[in-house]
Design an enzyme around this catalytic site. Structure first.
Site, short mmCIF file in Angstrom:
data_model
loop_
_atom_site.label_atom_id
_atom_site.label_comp_id
_atom_site.label_asym_id
_atom_site.label_seq_id
_atom_site.Cartn_x
_atom_site.Cartn_y
_atom_site.Cartn_z
N ILE A 27 40.23 16.97 38.05
CA ILE A 27 40.56 16.70 39.45
C ILE A 27 41.94 16.06 39.59
CG2 ILE A 27 38.25 16.56 40.45
CD1 ILE A 27 38.30 13.52 39.94
N GLY A 28 42.59 15.79 38.45
CA GLY A 28 43.92 15.20 38.55
C GLY A 28 44.60 15.17 37.20
N ASP A 29 45.91 15.12 37.24
CA ASP A 29 46.67 15.10 36.00
C ASP A 29 47.90 14.26 36.24
OD1 ASP A 29 47.06 15.74 33.44
OD2 ASP A 29 47.07 17.91 33.71
N GLY A 31 50.91 11.06 34.59
CA GLY A 31 51.69 10.63 33.44
C GLY A 31 50.83 9.94 32.39
N THR A 34 44.60 12.88 31.88
CA THR A 34 43.92 13.84 32.74
C THR A 34 42.65 13.22 33.30
OG1 THR A 34 44.75 15.51 31.23
CG2 THR A 34 43.09 16.23 32.79
N LYS A 49 39.11 9.15 33.26
CA LYS A 49 40.50 9.39 32.88
C LYS A 49 40.61 9.37 31.36
CE LYS A 49 44.02 7.85 35.33
NZ LYS A 49 45.11 8.79 35.61
N ASP A 147 54.11 2.99 39.22
CA ASP A 147 54.01 4.42 39.51
C ASP A 147 53.31 4.63 40.85
OD1 ASP A 147 54.44 7.10 39.14
OD2 ASP A 147 52.79 7.40 37.74
#
Length: 299
Positions: A27-29, A31, A34, A49, A147
């Site tokens: 569902i996300g990637d 720095g 994943t 994560k 970030d």
């Protein structure tokens, strides 16, 4: 008062919950690694994560850092529920946010989502500011996010924003002698001074938050094809050009603009401009930014 201790989850549980880190569950990637959607036995849906292997420190330090991060709790931060450390694998388990990221809603490429109206956008601005102010001022040692970007602002079912990935920059820099560029921020959100010093500060986070306020007001991405032919070359440059020419109203996102919202949107734009000052010393603290935003609401 009864804090839930962090769950220590076995790798077997996580492999089962993510279907062996199956691509369809991504569902996300970012720095840092994943993110997979997963359902743990006896627990609701979570986000797992999987940290990039090259970037993590030894086991003891990792566990100590996790236990610290587990204590950082605030309504506008994504709750860390647990972790797993097995050999090279380091995994974090977070609460799952139903509405995904702010980035998803503002881009809305598939047009599958409703347009984010101004009241929702303003709620997101205030909540995200509150979460970030807590990291900077409400917790010792202070946490610099490093970030802040639209994809790191997640939304629950009520569109209450929660800042994600806080503390990970520290977790990773603790085991790297130099901070590589992919960690110290994301293109389009990086403050100008990072080029010279490379040192991260709370004022750098304030700059990145200013970019998010611009995204909420304009509906545009920080960089990209929109700005190829445009003066300024990116969102920040373009907005400042418009403000200089007394055309600030031209940058407001027509899909969120109404007779009721125009004044507020222009005020948020002014707050963003102060956050985006080239000189870090001239930027307000996040507590100030929060106060400014609340001041608009109280008028």
């Amino acid at each position: 008062m009864f804090e839930q201790p962090l769950l220590k989850i076995t790798l077997v549980d996580i492999l089962e919950a993510t279907n062996n880190f199956c691509k369809t569950n991504i569902i996300g990637d970012g720095g840092f690694g994943t993110v997979y959607k997963a359902t743990l036995p006896g627990v609701k849906t979570v986000a797992v994560k999987k940290l990039s292997q090259a970037k993590t420190q030894g086991n003891r330090e990792f566990i100590a850092e996790m236990e610290t991060l587990g204590k950082v709790k605030h309504q506008n931060l994504v709750p860390l529920l647990g972790y797993c450390s097995f050999g090279e694998e380091k995994l974090l388990v977070y609460e799952y946010m139903v509405n995904g990221s702010l980035d998803l809603w503002l881009r809305n490429q598939s047009r599958a989502l409703d347009v984010l109206d101004w009241p929702k956008r303003f709620k997101i601005a205030i909540g995200a500011a509150r979460g970030l102010a807590f990291l900077h001022h409400g917790f010792t040692p202070h946490i610099i996010h490093r970030d802040i970007k639209a994809s790191n602002i997640l939304l629950d079912e009520d569109f209450e924003p929660k800042v994600a990935d806080f503390g990970l920059a520290r977790l990773i820099s603790a085991c790297e002698t130099h901070v590589s560029t992919d960690i110290a921020g994301t293109f389009g959100y990086i403050p100008p001074e990072y080029g010279q010093s490379g040192r991260s500060t709370t004022r750098g986070d304030v700059y990145s938050f200013g970019v998010i306020l611009l995204e909420l007001v304009t509906g545009k991405e920080p960089t990209g094809p929109d700005f190829k032919e445009v003066e300024g070359g990116n969102l920040v440059g373009w907005v400042f050009q418009k403000i200089k020419k007394d055309q600030a109203a031209d940058v407001l996102d027509p899909t969120a603009l109404s007779a009721d919202s125009k004044q507020m949107m222009l005020q948020v734009l002014q707050i963003a401009a102060v956050c985006l000052s080239d000189n870090p010393a001239k930027r307000p603290t996040m507590l100030k930014v929060l106060k400014f935003l609340k001041g608009i609401k109280d008028e």
